[in-house]
Design a protein around this motif. Structure first.
Motif, PDB file in Angstrom:
ATOM      1  N   PRO A 131      -1.481   0.128   7.897  1.00  0.00           N
ATOM      2  CA  PRO A 131      -1.374  -0.516   6.581  1.00  0.00           C
ATOM      3  C   PRO A 131      -2.391  -1.647   6.456  1.00  0.00           C
ATOM      4  O   PRO A 131      -2.796  -2.247   7.439  1.00  0.00           O
ATOM      5  CB  PRO A 131       0.053  -1.061   6.560  1.00  0.00           C
ATOM      6  N   LEU A 132      -2.799  -1.883   5.233  1.00  0.00           N
ATOM      7  CA  LEU A 132      -3.729  -2.985   4.983  1.00  0.00           C
ATOM      8  C   LEU A 132      -2.964  -4.296   4.970  1.00  0.00           C
ATOM      9  O   LEU A 132      -1.890  -4.392   4.386  1.00  0.00           O
ATOM     10  CB  LEU A 132      -4.427  -2.784   3.637  1.00  0.00           C
ATOM     11  N   LEU A 133      -3.516  -5.295   5.631  1.00  0.00           N
ATOM     12  CA  LEU A 133      -2.878  -6.601   5.652  1.00  0.00           C
ATOM     13  C   LEU A 133      -3.313  -7.389   4.430  1.00  0.00           C
ATOM     14  O   LEU A 133      -4.494  -7.501   4.132  1.00  0.00           O
ATOM     15  CB  LEU A 133      -3.256  -7.353   6.923  1.00  0.00           C
ATOM     16  N   THR A 134      -2.342  -7.930   3.721  1.00  0.00           N
ATOM     17  CA  THR A 134      -2.655  -8.720   2.533  1.00  0.00           C
ATOM     18  C   THR A 134      -2.605 -10.212   2.821  1.00  0.00           C
ATOM     19  O   THR A 134      -3.037 -11.017   2.014  1.00  0.00           O
ATOM     20  CB  THR A 134      -1.686  -8.392   1.387  1.00  0.00           C
ATOM     21  N   THR A 135      -2.046 -10.583   3.962  1.00  0.00           N
ATOM     22  CA  THR A 135      -1.989 -11.989   4.336  1.00  0.00           C
ATOM     23  C   THR A 135      -2.556 -12.154   5.736  1.00  0.00           C
ATOM     24  O   THR A 135      -2.578 -11.212   6.529  1.00  0.00           O
ATOM     25  CB  THR A 135      -0.545 -12.527   4.310  1.00  0.00           C
TER      26      THR A 135
END
Length: 44
Positions: free
Chosen positions: A35-39
């Protein structure tokens, strides 16, 4: 009348580009299972 002709030519060119790209197909590749990290993760 010239504006109408220019719009028709531009629309035809755009449609030809879309049809060409769809005929060739998109780039082949795989998506990442991660998953892409948003933080930014916090470091202890």
């Amino acid at each position: 009348m010239r504006a109408l002709a220019a719009a028709a030519i531009g629309l035809t060119a755009a449609l030809a580009l879309v049809l060409t790209v769809s005929a060739i197909g998109g780039p082949s590749g795989e998506t990442s299972p991660e998953p892409l990290l948003t933080t930014v993760p916090e470091h202890p």
